[in-house]
Scaffold this motif. Sequence first.
Motif, PDB file in Angstrom:
ATOM      1  N   GLN A  37       0.677  -0.853  -0.015  1.00 37.60           N
ATOM      2  CA  GLN A  37      -0.202   0.170  -0.036  1.00 37.60           C
ATOM      3  C   GLN A  37       1.058   1.160  -0.018  1.00 37.60           C
ATOM      4  N   THR A 177      -4.400   0.045  -7.771  1.00 33.79           N
ATOM      5  CA  THR A 177      -5.798  -0.719  -7.063  1.00 33.79           C
ATOM      6  C   THR A 177      -6.179   0.381  -6.647  1.00 33.79           C
ATOM      7  N   LEU A 179      -7.877   1.644  -3.306  1.00 39.49           N
ATOM      8  CA  LEU A 179      -8.133   1.286  -1.969  1.00 39.49           C
ATOM      9  C   LEU A 179      -9.605   2.205  -1.190  1.00 39.49           C
ATOM     10  N   ASN A 197     -13.104   0.393  -1.411  1.00 42.88           N
ATOM     11  CA  ASN A 197     -12.849  -0.777  -1.509  1.00 42.88           C
ATOM     12  C   ASN A 197     -13.357  -1.587  -0.410  1.00 42.88           C
ATOM     13  N   PRO A 198     -13.956  -2.705  -1.442  1.00 44.78           N
ATOM     14  CA  PRO A 198     -14.865  -4.062  -0.114  1.00 44.78           C
ATOM     15  C   PRO A 198     -13.174  -4.703   0.012  1.00 44.78           C
ATOM     16  N   SER A 199     -12.288  -4.591  -0.537  1.00 40.31           N
ATOM     17  CA  SER A 199     -11.692  -5.795  -0.418  1.00 40.31           C
ATOM     18  C   SER A 199      -9.841  -4.882   1.044  1.00 40.31           C
ATOM     19  N   TYR A 200     -10.609  -3.684   1.028  1.00 41.77           N
ATOM     20  CA  TYR A 200      -9.018  -2.688   1.776  1.00 41.77           C
ATOM     21  C   TYR A 200      -9.224  -3.167   2.869  1.00 41.77           C
ATOM     22  N   THR A 201      -8.042  -3.118   3.412  1.00 36.72           N
ATOM     23  CA  THR A 201      -7.719  -3.767   5.292  1.00 36.72           C
ATOM     24  C   THR A 201      -6.302  -2.657   4.975  1.00 36.72           C
TER      25      THR A 201
END
Length: 206
Positions: A37, A177, A179, A197-201
Motif C-alpha cells: 500500500q 488499485t 483502496l 474498496n471492499p477488499s481494503y484492509t
Amino acid sequence: FIRRCKVDSDLLKESSLSFNALLNYRYEVVLGKKGKQEEIRIVFEKSDFHHFAGLHKLTDLQKVHKRKAQTIFEECLSGVISFEDICKSDYINKCEIRLEIIKKFEDIMSQPNTYVRFNKVDPQSKMKWKYHLEFMVDGEEGYIFLDEYRSCPGTYMCVSCFNKGTFNYANNQVRMTLLQTKKVDIDTGEVVILYTNPSYTQVVNI
C-alpha cells in the motif's frame, strides 16, 4: 462536458468557486499494488487553479497570460475575469472542458477511479506527472493528472485534466488499485470517507 462556449452562465466563476471550496481540504488516497500500500495526499493552493484550468494556454489574452496565477484566480472568483472574457481566446477549447471537470471534482473523487503511477516517459506525451486517475462521471470519461510538490514529498497538486481521447496515457505505466479515498478538513481534522474498496484492509503500524 461539451458546452462550446455558451455564455448563458459564467462557467469560469462556477469552476473557480468549486476550486475555492477545496482550499481547506486535502484528499488522502490509499493505493495498492501486489499486496503493498501507498498513500498520496492531494492538496490545493490558489495558484494551482491557473494551470489546472488550462488558463495558461490562452496565450492571446492579456488578462490571463503572464500574470500572477493567484491574482488571476482571485479575479476569476470575483467575476473581474469572466467566462465571456476568456471565450474571446482562439484557444478556449483547450480549457473549457477542464472548467467543467473542476466543477465535478468532488463527485469524481467519490468514484472507484483507476489510478496510474508514472513509470517511463512516453515519446508521444511531454506532460510531466507522477500519478493520474481515470474517471467516469455523468457518462463522460476523462483524466486528472497529479504532480508532486517538490517541497513536500507525498503531497500532490492537480496539474491537468481533460476528456479521454484515442491516446492511452496508461501505456507502459503502473496501474494501481484504489483502496480508499478520504476528504480531510485541514482546520478541524474532520474526516469524510468518500470511497472504500471492499477488499481494503488498513495497515496498522506498531
